[in-house]
Design a protein around this motif. Sequence first.
Motif, PDB file in Angstrom:
ATOM      1  N   GLN A  19      33.393  47.610  49.254  1.00 27.66           N
ATOM      2  CA  GLN A  19      34.148  48.206  50.358  1.00 27.66           C
ATOM      3  C   GLN A  19      35.632  47.853  50.255  1.00 27.66           C
ATOM      4  O   GLN A  19      36.495  48.701  50.462  1.00 27.66           O
ATOM      5  N   ARG A  20      35.934  46.611  49.913  1.00 27.96           N
ATOM      6  CA  ARG A  20      37.334  46.206  49.740  1.00 27.96           C
ATOM      7  C   ARG A  20      37.998  47.010  48.627  1.00 27.96           C
ATOM      8  O   ARG A  20      39.136  47.440  48.758  1.00 27.96           O
ATOM      9  N   MET A  21      37.278  47.192  47.511  1.00 24.02           N
ATOM     10  CA  MET A  21      37.850  47.950  46.391  1.00 24.02           C
ATOM     11  C   MET A  21      38.078  49.410  46.773  1.00 24.02           C
ATOM     12  O   MET A  21      39.086  50.006  46.390  1.00 24.02           O
ATOM     13  N   SER A  28      41.066  33.925  50.376  1.00 24.80           N
ATOM     14  CA  SER A  28      41.487  33.386  49.082  1.00 24.80           C
ATOM     15  C   SER A  28      41.022  34.241  47.910  1.00 24.80           C
ATOM     16  O   SER A  28      41.568  34.147  46.815  1.00 24.80           O
ATOM     17  N   TYR A  29      40.024  35.108  48.125  1.00 22.04           N
ATOM     18  CA  TYR A  29      39.522  35.963  47.051  1.00 22.04           C
ATOM     19  C   TYR A  29      40.104  37.372  47.088  1.00 22.04           C
ATOM     20  O   TYR A  29      39.819  38.174  46.196  1.00 22.04           O
ATOM     21  N   LEU A  30      40.914  37.676  48.071  1.00 24.04           N
ATOM     22  CA  LEU A  30      41.524  39.006  48.144  1.00 24.04           C
ATOM     23  C   LEU A  30      42.397  39.321  46.925  1.00 24.04           C
ATOM     24  O   LEU A  30      42.328  40.439  46.402  1.00 24.04           O
ATOM     25  N   PRO A  31      43.199  38.368  46.405  1.00 25.14           N
ATOM     26  CA  PRO A  31      43.981  38.685  45.198  1.00 25.14           C
ATOM     27  C   PRO A  31      43.104  39.018  43.990  1.00 25.14           C
ATOM     28  O   PRO A  31      43.478  39.849  43.160  1.00 25.14           O
ATOM     29  N   VAL A  32      41.941  38.415  43.893  1.00 23.92           N
ATOM     30  CA  VAL A  32      41.021  38.701  42.793  1.00 23.92           C
ATOM     31  C   VAL A  32      40.516  40.138  42.913  1.00 23.92           C
ATOM     32  O   VAL A  32      40.533  40.902  41.943  1.00 23.92           O
ATOM     33  N   ILE A  33      40.086  40.507  44.109  1.00 25.07           N
ATOM     34  CA  ILE A  33      39.588  41.863  44.333  1.00 25.07           C
ATOM     35  C   ILE A  33      40.706  42.877  44.114  1.00 25.07           C
ATOM     36  O   ILE A  33      40.495  43.926  43.489  1.00 25.07           O
ATOM     37  N   GLU A  34      41.910  42.575  44.594  1.00 25.84           N
ATOM     38  CA  GLU A  34      43.043  43.474  44.420  1.00 25.84           C
ATOM     39  C   GLU A  34      43.374  43.668  42.946  1.00 25.84           C
ATOM     40  O   GLU A  34      43.672  44.784  42.508  1.00 25.84           O
ATOM     41  N   ALA A  35      43.329  42.604  42.156  1.00 30.40           N
ATOM     42  CA  ALA A  35      43.624  42.704  40.723  1.00 30.40           C
ATOM     43  C   ALA A  35      42.598  43.591  40.027  1.00 30.40           C
ATOM     44  O   ALA A  35      42.952  44.437  39.190  1.00 30.40           O
ATOM     45  N   ALA A  48      45.832  36.572  35.792  1.00 27.26           N
ATOM     46  CA  ALA A  48      44.998  35.389  36.003  1.00 27.26           C
ATOM     47  C   ALA A  48      43.835  35.721  36.925  1.00 27.26           C
ATOM     48  O   ALA A  48      42.701  35.274  36.702  1.00 27.26           O
ATOM     49  N   ALA A  49      44.099  36.537  37.936  1.00 26.07           N
ATOM     50  CA  ALA A  49      43.037  36.917  38.874  1.00 26.07           C
ATOM     51  C   ALA A  49      41.990  37.778  38.182  1.00 26.07           C
ATOM     52  O   ALA A  49      40.798  37.699  38.519  1.00 26.07           O
ATOM     53  N   LEU A  50      42.400  38.587  37.204  1.00 25.74           N
ATOM     54  CA  LEU A  50      41.435  39.419  36.467  1.00 25.74           C
ATOM     55  C   LEU A  50      40.459  38.572  35.663  1.00 25.74           C
ATOM     56  O   LEU A  50      39.342  39.011  35.390  1.00 25.74           O
ATOM     57  N   GLN A  51      40.872  37.386  35.286  1.00 27.04           N
ATOM     58  CA  GLN A  51      39.988  36.507  34.528  1.00 27.04           C
ATOM     59  C   GLN A  51      38.849  35.976  35.400  1.00 27.04           C
ATOM     60  O   GLN A  51      37.794  35.621  34.900  1.00 27.04           O
ATOM     61  N   GLN A  52      39.088  35.939  36.704  1.00 28.68           N
ATOM     62  CA  GLN A  52      38.057  35.491  37.637  1.00 28.68           C
ATOM     63  C   GLN A  52      37.214  36.698  38.019  1.00 28.68           C
ATOM     64  O   GLN A  52      37.728  37.685  38.525  1.00 28.68           O
ATOM     65  N   LYS A  53      35.935  36.608  37.788  1.00 34.86           N
ATOM     66  CA  LYS A  53      35.050  37.746  38.048  1.00 34.86           C
ATOM     67  C   LYS A  53      34.012  37.450  39.121  1.00 34.86           C
ATOM     68  O   LYS A  53      33.133  38.267  39.362  1.00 34.86           O
TER      69      LYS A  53
END
Length: 165
Positions: A122-124, A74-81, A55-60
Amino acid sequence: MIQNVFSRALLGAAAFSTLILAGCSSVPLDESVKQGTTRAEAEAGSGGERDAAQAALQQKSIYFDFDSYAVKPSYLPVIEAHARNLINNPAMHVVIEGNTDSRGSREYNLALGQRRSEAVKQRMQLLGVPASRLESVSFGREKPVAQGENEEAWAQNRRADIVYR
Protein backbone atom coordinates in the motif's frame (compact mmCIF):
# COMPACT_ATOMS: atom_id res chain seq x y z
CA MET A 1 -48.59 24.26 10.04
CA ILE A 2 -48.57 20.60 11.15
CA GLN A 3 -47.35 19.56 7.71
CA ASN A 4 -44.50 22.15 7.93
CA VAL A 5 -43.41 20.79 11.36
CA PHE A 6 -43.63 17.23 10.03
CA SER A 7 -41.50 18.16 6.96
CA ARG A 8 -38.85 19.78 9.14
CA ALA A 9 -38.75 16.77 11.47
CA LEU A 10 -38.45 14.40 8.52
CA LEU A 11 -35.69 16.54 6.98
CA GLY A 12 -33.84 16.65 10.31
CA ALA A 13 -34.09 12.87 10.72
CA ALA A 14 -32.80 12.31 7.20
CA ALA A 15 -29.85 14.65 7.78
CA PHE A 16 -29.04 12.96 11.09
CA SER A 17 -29.19 9.50 9.48
CA THR A 18 -26.90 10.64 6.69
CA LEU A 19 -24.33 11.93 9.18
CA ILE A 20 -24.46 8.71 11.20
CA LEU A 21 -24.05 6.52 8.12
CA ALA A 22 -21.21 8.66 6.77
CA GLY A 23 -19.29 8.13 10.00
CA CYS A 24 -19.60 4.35 9.80
CA SER A 25 -17.25 2.14 7.84
CA SER A 26 -17.24 -1.61 7.54
CA VAL A 27 -13.61 -1.60 6.34
CA PRO A 28 -10.88 -0.79 8.87
CA LEU A 29 -8.57 1.88 7.48
CA ASP A 30 -4.85 2.22 8.04
CA GLU A 31 -4.87 5.83 9.22
CA SER A 32 -1.07 6.02 9.25
CA VAL A 33 -1.09 5.84 5.44
CA LYS A 34 -2.35 9.42 5.34
CA GLN A 35 1.03 10.44 6.70
CA GLY A 36 2.80 8.80 3.74
CA THR A 37 4.97 10.50 1.19
CA THR A 38 3.65 11.63 -2.16
CA ARG A 39 5.11 10.44 -5.45
CA ALA A 40 6.60 13.87 -6.14
CA GLU A 41 8.38 13.82 -2.78
CA ALA A 42 9.67 10.32 -3.48
CA GLU A 43 11.03 11.34 -6.89
CA ALA A 44 12.79 14.43 -5.58
CA GLY A 45 16.37 13.95 -4.44
CA SER A 46 19.86 15.41 -4.42
CA GLY A 47 23.32 13.79 -4.40
CA GLY A 48 23.36 13.09 -0.67
CA GLU A 49 19.82 11.82 -0.83
CA ARG A 50 20.76 9.54 -3.74
CA ASP A 51 23.51 7.97 -1.64
CA ALA A 52 21.05 7.41 1.17
CA ALA A 53 18.56 5.95 -1.32
CA GLN A 54 21.21 3.55 -2.64
CA ALA A 55 21.94 2.44 0.92
CA ALA A 56 18.22 2.03 1.55
CA LEU A 57 17.91 -0.15 -1.57
CA GLN A 58 20.37 -2.57 -0.02
CA GLN A 59 17.92 -3.13 2.83
CA LYS A 60 15.15 -5.43 1.67
CA SER A 61 13.39 -6.20 4.96
CA ILE A 62 10.87 -4.05 6.83
CA TYR A 63 10.57 -5.06 10.50
CA PHE A 64 7.42 -4.86 12.61
CA ASP A 65 6.53 -4.77 16.28
CA PHE A 66 4.89 -7.76 17.95
CA ASP A 67 1.33 -8.36 16.73
CA SER A 68 1.47 -5.29 14.47
CA TYR A 69 1.41 -4.50 10.78
CA ALA A 70 1.99 -0.76 11.12
CA VAL A 71 5.00 0.39 9.12
CA LYS A 72 7.44 2.19 11.40
CA PRO A 73 8.55 5.67 10.27
CA SER A 74 12.19 4.51 10.31
CA TYR A 75 11.42 2.17 7.38
CA LEU A 76 9.72 4.75 5.17
CA PRO A 77 13.02 5.71 3.43
CA VAL A 78 13.57 2.04 2.56
CA ILE A 79 10.10 1.72 1.04
CA GLU A 80 10.52 5.05 -0.78
CA ALA A 81 13.86 3.95 -2.27
CA HIS A 82 12.36 0.70 -3.56
CA ALA A 83 9.31 2.53 -4.93
CA ARG A 84 11.56 5.02 -6.74
CA ASN A 85 13.61 2.12 -8.13
CA LEU A 86 10.46 0.44 -9.44
CA ILE A 87 9.19 3.69 -10.98
CA ASN A 88 12.53 4.24 -12.72
CA ASN A 89 12.65 0.61 -13.96
CA PRO A 90 9.22 -0.18 -15.43
CA ALA A 91 10.09 -3.80 -16.29
CA MET A 92 10.75 -4.69 -12.64
CA HIS A 93 8.24 -6.45 -10.40
CA VAL A 94 8.45 -7.28 -6.72
CA VAL A 95 6.93 -9.79 -4.39
CA ILE A 96 6.48 -8.57 -0.84
CA GLU A 97 6.70 -11.55 1.49
CA GLY A 98 5.05 -11.12 4.89
CA ASN A 99 6.49 -13.09 7.80
CA THR A 100 5.81 -13.53 11.51
CA ASP A 101 7.51 -14.99 14.54
CA SER A 102 6.64 -18.46 15.79
CA ARG A 103 4.06 -17.39 18.35
CA GLY A 104 0.38 -17.69 17.51
CA SER A 105 -1.61 -20.16 15.44
CA ARG A 106 -0.74 -20.97 11.84
CA GLU A 107 -3.91 -19.27 10.57
CA TYR A 108 -3.35 -16.15 12.66
CA ASN A 109 0.26 -15.85 11.50
CA LEU A 110 -0.67 -16.27 7.84
CA ALA A 111 -3.23 -13.48 8.19
CA LEU A 112 -0.77 -11.21 10.05
CA GLY A 113 1.94 -11.87 7.46
CA GLN A 114 -0.50 -10.94 4.70
CA ARG A 115 -1.43 -7.69 6.47
CA ARG A 116 2.27 -6.84 6.79
CA SER A 117 2.95 -7.45 3.11
CA GLU A 118 -0.17 -5.48 2.16
CA ALA A 119 0.95 -2.55 4.35
CA VAL A 120 4.25 -2.30 2.45
CA LYS A 121 2.46 -2.76 -0.89
CA GLN A 122 0.00 0.00 0.00
CA ARG A 123 2.85 2.40 0.80
CA MET A 124 4.50 1.66 -2.55
CA GLN A 125 1.23 2.23 -4.38
CA LEU A 126 0.82 5.59 -2.65
CA LEU A 127 4.25 6.48 -3.99
CA GLY A 128 3.13 5.74 -7.55
CA VAL A 129 4.04 2.09 -8.17
CA PRO A 130 1.24 0.37 -10.10
CA ALA A 131 -0.43 -2.50 -8.24
CA SER A 132 0.15 -4.74 -11.26
CA ARG A 133 3.90 -4.67 -10.48
CA LEU A 134 3.47 -5.56 -6.81
CA GLU A 135 2.48 -8.91 -5.35
CA SER A 136 1.94 -9.51 -1.67
CA VAL A 137 2.12 -12.97 -0.13
CA SER A 138 2.32 -14.37 3.37
CA PHE A 139 4.55 -17.13 4.67
CA GLY A 140 3.43 -16.65 8.27
CA ARG A 141 5.99 -18.37 10.46
CA GLU A 142 7.17 -20.79 7.75
CA LYS A 143 10.30 -18.88 6.60
CA PRO A 144 12.19 -17.77 9.73
CA VAL A 145 15.59 -16.13 9.29
CA ALA A 146 16.49 -16.65 12.93
CA GLN A 147 16.03 -19.84 14.92
CA GLY A 148 15.17 -19.72 18.58
CA GLU A 149 12.38 -18.94 20.95
CA ASN A 150 13.56 -15.62 22.35
CA GLU A 151 12.89 -11.94 21.69
CA GLU A 152 15.96 -11.50 19.49
CA ALA A 153 14.93 -14.31 17.12
CA TRP A 154 11.27 -13.28 17.16
CA ALA A 155 12.18 -9.67 16.27
CA GLN A 156 14.20 -10.81 13.24
CA ASN A 157 11.31 -12.92 11.97
CA ARG A 158 8.61 -10.22 12.20
CA ARG A 159 9.21 -8.72 8.77
CA ALA A 160 8.15 -8.13 5.18
CA ASP A 161 10.82 -8.92 2.57
CA ILE A 162 10.99 -7.10 -0.76
CA VAL A 163 12.01 -9.63 -3.41
CA TYR A 164 12.69 -8.49 -6.99
CA ARG A 165 11.50 -10.81 -9.81
